[in-house]
Design a protein around this motif. Sequence first.
Motif, PDB file in Angstrom:
ATOM      1  N   GLU A  69       0.822  -1.286  -0.051  1.00  0.00           N
ATOM      2  CA  GLU A  69      -0.131  -0.052   0.046  1.00  0.00           C
ATOM      3  C   GLU A  69       0.804   1.256   0.169  1.00  0.00           C
ATOM      4  OE1 GLU A  69      -3.175   0.393   0.031  1.00  0.00           O
ATOM      5  OE2 GLU A  69      -3.911  -1.316  -0.220  1.00  0.00           O
ATOM      6  N   HIS A  72       4.328   5.203  -4.136  1.00  0.00           N
ATOM      7  CA  HIS A  72       4.293   6.469  -4.724  1.00  0.00           C
ATOM      8  C   HIS A  72       4.641   6.613  -6.023  1.00  0.00           C
ATOM      9  CE1 HIS A  72       2.376   8.099  -1.009  1.00  0.00           C
ATOM     10  NE2 HIS A  72       2.348   9.106  -1.244  1.00  0.00           N
ATOM     11  N   THR A 119      -5.286   7.792  -6.151  1.00  0.00           N
ATOM     12  CA  THR A 119      -5.090   6.240  -6.107  1.00  0.00           C
ATOM     13  C   THR A 119      -5.671   5.238  -6.608  1.00  0.00           C
ATOM     14  OG1 THR A 119      -6.856   5.899  -4.357  1.00  0.00           O
ATOM     15  CG2 THR A 119      -4.763   6.838  -3.402  1.00  0.00           C
ATOM     16  N   GLY A 127      -1.935  -1.219  -3.583  1.00  0.00           N
ATOM     17  CA  GLY A 127      -2.726   0.047  -3.772  1.00  0.00           C
ATOM     18  C   GLY A 127      -1.297   0.981  -4.130  1.00  0.00           C
ATOM     19  N   TRP A 128      -1.612   1.620  -4.867  1.00  0.00           N
ATOM     20  CA  TRP A 128      -0.490   2.816  -5.546  1.00  0.00           C
ATOM     21  C   TRP A 128      -0.977   4.258  -5.190  1.00  0.00           C
ATOM     22  CZ3 TRP A 128       4.163   2.187  -7.987  1.00  0.00           C
ATOM     23  CH2 TRP A 128       4.512   0.806  -8.329  1.00  0.00           C
ATOM     24  N   THR A 129      -0.325   5.003  -4.655  1.00  0.00           N
ATOM     25  CA  THR A 129      -0.648   6.562  -4.948  1.00  0.00           C
ATOM     26  C   THR A 129       0.243   7.458  -5.757  1.00  0.00           C
ATOM     27  OG1 THR A 129      -0.714   6.218  -2.234  1.00  0.00           O
ATOM     28  CG2 THR A 129      -0.786   8.623  -3.203  1.00  0.00           C
TER      29      THR A 129
END
Length: 138
Positions: A69, A72, A119, A127-129
């Motif tokens: 998670e 970035h 996101t 999960g990517w931001t």
Amino acid sequence: MDWKLELVIVPVTDVDRAKKFYTEQLGFHEDVDHSAGDAFRVVQLTPPGSACSITIGTGLTKAAPGTYEGTHLVVNDIEAARAQLVERGVDVSEPFHFTAEGQQTGPSPKRADYESFLTFADPDGNGWTVQEVGKSKP
């Protein structure tokens, strides 16, 4: 002495499905796809303009797929980045920012560096931001 982060291993269940997502939908460049039997495969992928790559594969990590998670990616225009992801079929959030009241919809009104985000997740749920840096003018 420089200490450069150049590679992050992302755990996935289906290497070919993940490779297709990262290359075709996110536009990452395929650097390497190497197998050494059924128990080991390494696929290195690099985001456009990045000095850091990710690796997906088989026999690389004990981390469970879908558990990462907050890794970035940095862009200079959060709205243009979102439009590109939507065009490529990625299920991506609306841009958002934070105030004293918490998370707010839309990019930061000041468009200052490190204030606007969106996101998305890969097919395994990692999960990517995406963070906007470079839009504000000095």
